[in-house]
Enzyme design. Structure first.
Site, PDB file in Angstrom:
ATOM      1  N   GLU A  92       5.684   6.562  -3.882  1.00 32.40           N
ATOM      2  CA  GLU A  92       4.935   5.944  -2.784  1.00 32.40           C
ATOM      3  C   GLU A  92       3.428   6.103  -2.957  1.00 32.40           C
ATOM      4  O   GLU A  92       2.653   5.423  -2.290  1.00 32.40           O
ATOM      5  CB  GLU A  92       5.324   6.591  -1.452  1.00 32.40           C
ATOM      6  CG  GLU A  92       6.788   6.513  -1.105  1.00 32.40           C
ATOM      7  CD  GLU A  92       7.115   7.349   0.110  1.00 32.40           C
ATOM      8  OE1 GLU A  92       7.178   6.796   1.219  1.00 32.40           O
ATOM      9  OE2 GLU A  92       7.298   8.582  -0.056  1.00 32.40           O
ATOM     10  N   HIS A 137       7.179  -1.113  20.142  1.00 27.91           N
ATOM     11  CA  HIS A 137       8.582  -0.954  20.500  1.00 27.91           C
ATOM     12  C   HIS A 137       9.203  -2.294  20.865  1.00 27.91           C
ATOM     13  O   HIS A 137      10.381  -2.547  20.584  1.00 27.91           O
ATOM     14  CB  HIS A 137       8.708   0.023  21.668  1.00 27.91           C
ATOM     15  CG  HIS A 137       8.624   1.452  21.246  1.00 27.91           C
ATOM     16  ND1 HIS A 137       8.266   2.460  22.095  1.00 27.91           N
ATOM     17  CD2 HIS A 137       8.845   2.038  20.047  1.00 27.91           C
ATOM     18  CE1 HIS A 137       8.284   3.606  21.443  1.00 27.91           C
ATOM     19  NE2 HIS A 137       8.631   3.381  20.204  1.00 27.91           N
ATOM     20  N   ASP A 158       4.561   2.257   1.773  1.00 27.73           N
ATOM     21  CA  ASP A 158       3.449   3.178   1.565  1.00 27.73           C
ATOM     22  C   ASP A 158       2.737   2.909   0.241  1.00 27.73           C
ATOM     23  O   ASP A 158       1.506   3.029   0.159  1.00 27.73           O
ATOM     24  CB  ASP A 158       3.937   4.631   1.612  1.00 27.73           C
ATOM     25  CG  ASP A 158       3.870   5.214   3.016  1.00 27.73           C
ATOM     26  OD1 ASP A 158       2.961   4.825   3.771  1.00 27.73           O
ATOM     27  OD2 ASP A 158       4.717   6.050   3.366  1.00 27.73           O
ATOM     28  N   CYS A 196      13.544   1.280  -1.735  1.00 23.88           N
ATOM     29  CA  CYS A 196      13.991   1.301  -0.337  1.00 23.88           C
ATOM     30  C   CYS A 196      12.913   0.790   0.611  1.00 23.88           C
ATOM     31  O   CYS A 196      13.040   0.929   1.821  1.00 23.88           O
ATOM     32  CB  CYS A 196      14.426   2.710   0.064  1.00 23.88           C
ATOM     33  SG  CYS A 196      13.168   3.974  -0.175  1.00 23.88           S
TER      34      CYS A 196
END
Length: 839
Positions: A699, A457, A723, A770
């Protein structure tokens, strides 16, 4: 021989700790495990009679030490001791040291033949050991300056981990004088070489240097014993590689004086070491090490548990208020989406299980709130840190962050205010989210840390900062002396210590070039994405929340190529309804003013868990029940989302995209769900776009291999390189140890991309991307040459992408693409593409 008794609520924990202690001891130590209950329906708990029997099992004239974990375990242990005969009680001592650390320290000392009092003292010392980088407690004995010091290189491959450390401690306990050990390679303070926890916390890895200081009368024998252990490789196979040497940027420093001090000095000469780039840019200035030292918390006895629990709950409320106030002060520096990171912190503060466990400890053990809170938080953090999935492991940092905040309130010491009075580059051992909330940006030139990764984070928050940030620079960072002038390169992800004038001049030129390029990119931000010879592609933006709409609107994006819908599920306590989702999707459509929106159905699972969904645990979540697989298996989850997306399509152009597709059967099943939901919407009299586009993500290698079979059944492909790279290269994208393999520029991945685009062209559909590769300027000429139609990226990268594109021509890009497909490594591809851009 002294015996040990392990009392735990968990029988498995007690037996496991016994096995670990047996493995570490130099010779067999009598250890009895007294954990859990015999009740099959409730196996957690402790039994005083079982503890009594365990004590008698290992009782001898040398004595017994009893250790317990939490709450009633201690009460049952003390009750068992009270039930002993008077002559037996005299030989039994209860030890209030931390369970794991205390047992291991005691085992090693018993194996070394120490007395009961020495064993007890070393076990208790486990509670006083400080973390790496913190001040070490003073110990009695001969001053180090009066001892003799010698340096050694630890040659076994894994360094002084548990078993080698135990062998070393056992050997050192044969001597009567004080012996101290310092990890020179990591710049750690000296520790007692006769105590296992000090050695373990020094984290001596294979190939690292240590300094050992011993009493002059015993020094030769001490050093000979250490040399024997090193010569035997501590009984292990495999030798360590030589320790890395910092890259020299100037002439070598003068040789060290003949007599080296026991405490390692900071590097005298300039050097460089690399880490992970988090935020780009350059900074030059003095380094300031930010410390988070909190005093050791003693388990003080209290007389009024109820009042102490009230004090604890007040601290939780105060901690929540601190977070809210800090977020308010941060203003626009932290986006609305990133603010959700602190929702997890608030969740920990409100978690009833955590609160009840702390309250029970206060009541059962009658100890102060800060001691109870510290122990519970430490246990929780260790649990997260022990998990295999890197995303879950990273949550240990959040737990510790929250733990320190509450602990500072309970002790009255306050959070660290150790920030510089003037502009500086801040150095952390491990940056945490709360550190970013409290930054004084006027005095921060840049941030670097010894540890950390892109999945934390803190990395997500730091990536949006306006100055360079670099993580994972390693332990060498701690050895850079306070105030040393350093150059932090957030673009390359490295730090240069004491840079010379030539390096600084080169950095200033790079900074000027970067600023000039950003200015030119801003000029073309709203222009079409096209090459110098007029070949146009579509520049799109990735979105993860409604709050990012303004950033997308001003980015120059022609459309949204990816709306991640997981945020609707991951930031709630219950699943959003169809109307909840429809309201968000419609708001995004309206905000885009006619620009197309590609909505990816929720990719739940893998590194995106949702606590309230009833999902079974998985050994390998990234290869498990996630993405479209999960949606097809749970129609009550899938169909309301499809209905919400379809309803939003009545207000503007919308596409549906399915994630993690592997087979044609999955595509056909998903489209059948769409048709069925359309029928239901018609029956309800609700409008939607009857001809909206439906696509899928490439992916999985199986989807890329079968792209020609899948293409006739959809309107578009979108390649998810994150991925796809992970699966093609069999390298976990969150595992830093295999990051050299996780590279979309690898020719194996590029060939999958080329195959996908070729199949799409043959079927008359378009292909987008993407994944992170779409926003990489070095990848742009390759992807243009391969025929990619849409590039979807972080909004902030779009202007730079358009500027890069305007310096390319389509024929040259096609030639480059054909060339790199025949190369053999990711490095070769990157080098060739970078050279192409410099032409």
């Amino acid at each position: 021989m002294i015996g040990l008794v392990i009392v735990s609520h968990s029988g498995k924990l007690a037996e496991g700790l016994k096995d670990l202690a047996d493995a570490m001891s130099g010779q067999p130590v009598p250890i009895a495990a007294a954990g859990g209950l015999d009740d099959p329906e409730q196996s957690l708990g402790t039994d005083g009679i079982r503890v009594l029997e365990a004590i008698r099992e290992v009782l001898s004239d040398d004595g017994v030490l009893v250790f317990a974990d939490i709450g009633s375990a201690r009460l049952n242990a003390e009750m068992a001791i009270d039930l002993l005969e008077p002559d037996e009680q005299e030989k039994v001592r209860f030890c209030d040291a931390p369970l794991v650390e205390g047992v291991l320290a005691a085992t090693v000392q018993i194996g070394a033949g120490s007395s009961l009092e020495t064993v007890l003292r070393e076990a208790r010392q486990a509670a006083l050991q400080t973390a790496p980088g913190e001040d070490q407690p003073e110990t009695a004995g001969t001053a180090e300056s009066d001892g003799v010091t010698r340096e050694f290189t630890i040659s076994n491959q894994l360094g002084l981990h548990a078993r080698p450390a135990a062998l070393l401690v056992t050997a050192m306990n044969r001597f009567t004088g004080e012996i101290r050990l310092a990890n020179l390679s990591k710049g750690r303070q000296p520790v007692n070489a006769k105590g296992i926890n000090g050695i373990m916390l020094s984290e001596v890895a294979g190939g690292e240097r240590i300094a050992v200081t011993a009493d002059p009368a015993e020094a030769d024998a001490v050093f000979a014993a250490i040399e024997d252990l090193i010569a035997s490789n501590f009984g292990e196979e495999g030798s360590a590689p030589a320790a890395p040497v910092p890259v020299q940027r100037t002439a070598p420093a003068a040789p060290p004086p003949p007599s080296r001090p026991a405490h390692p000095a900071a590097p005298a000469g300039p050097g460089a070491f690399a880490g992970i780039p988090i935020a780009g840019g350059y900074a030059l200035g003095p380094v300031h090490h930010v410390r988070r030292d909190l005093p050791a918390v003693e388990p003080l006895r209290i007389s009024d548990p109820a009042a102490e629990i009230d004090r604890f709950k007040t601290s939780l409320s105060d901690a929540k208020k601190q977070i809210v106030d800090s977020l308010a002060s941060a203003g626009t520096r932290i986006s609305a989406y990133d603010r959700k990171i602190f929702d997890a912190h608030v969740t920990y503060l409100q978690d009833p299980e955590i609160i009840d466990t702390v309250a029970a400890r206060i009541t059962d053990d009658r100890i102060c709130a800060q001691a109870a809170w510290r122990d519970v938080v430490a246990d929780l953090a260790r649990t997260y840190a022990s998990l295999e999935d890197p995303m879950f492991k990273a949550r240990a940092d959040d737990v510790i962050d929250v733990g320190q905040r509450v602990l500072s309130l309970l002790t009255g010491d306050g959070l660290s205010a150790d920030h510089p009075s003037g502009p500086a580059i801040l150095a952390f051992e491990d940056l945490r989210p709360s550190d970013i909330l409290t930054l004084d940006e006027d005095n921060v030139l840049g941030i670097c840390s010894s540890a950390g990764g892109k999945t934390s984070h803190a990395a997500i928050l730091a990536g949006a900062l306006s100055f360079p940030v670099v993580f994972a620079l390693g332990p060498a960072l701690a050895g850079v002396a306070e105030g040393t002038r350093v150059l932090l390169d957030g673009t390359a992800g490295k730090i240069i210590v004491a840079p010379d004038a030539e390096i600084v001049a080169a950095m200033e030129q790079d900074r000027k070039t970067l600023a000039d390029r950003r200015a030119r990119a801003e000029v073309v931000r709203t222009l079409p994405a096209e090459t110098s010879d007029g070949h146009r592609v579509r520049a799109a933006a990735n979105m993860a929340s409604l709050e990012e709409l303004d950033a997308v609107a001003g980015s120059g994006a022609r459309e949204v190529g990816l709306l991640r819908t997981e945020f609707l599920f991951m930031t709630r306590d219950t699943a959003p309804t169809e109307d909840d989702q429809f309201g968000v999707y419609r708001a995004v459509v309206n905000g885009l003013d006619g620009r197309p929106l590609t909505v990816r159905t929720a990719d739940i699972g893998g590194d995106k868990p949702v606590a309230y969904l009833d999902r079974p645990p998985e050994a390998n979540p990234n290869l498990g029940w996630r993405g479209l697989r999960y949606s097809l298996g749970v129609p009550e989850f899938f169909d309301p989302q499809l209905a919400a997306i379809l309803r939003a399509s009545a207000f503007g152009p919308v596409r549906i995209m399915f994630p993690l597709v592997s087979t044609l059967d999955e595509v056909l099943a998903a489209k059948m769900h769409v048709r069925r939901v359309m029928d239901h919407l018609r029956a309800r009299g609700l409008a939607f776009d009857e001809g909206l586009e439906i696509g899928l993500m490439i992916e999985v290698p199986a989807a890329a291999e079968m792209a020609d079979v899948l293409a006739p059944h959809v309107d578009f492909f979108s390649i998810g390189t994150n991925d796809l790279t992970q699966y093609v290269m069999a390298s976990d994208r969150a595992n830093q140890k295999v990051q050299d393999l996780f590279d979309p520029f690898n020719p194996a991945v590029l060939r999958m991309i080329a195959r996908t685009i070729k199949a799409a062209r043959a079927a008359g559909i378009w292909t987008g991307m993407c994944g992170a590769m779409a926003g990489d300027p070095v990848a742009a000429p390759i992807l243009v040459g391969l025929g990619l139609d849409e590039f979807s990226m972080t909004p902030a990268d779009i202007a730079e992408f358009k500027l890069t594109l305007r310096g390319l021509s389509l024929p040259a890009c096609r030639g480059l693409a054909a060339e790199v497909l025949d190369l053999t490594s990711a490095k070769a591809v990157r080098d060739r593409a970078a050279g192409f851009l410099r032409q």
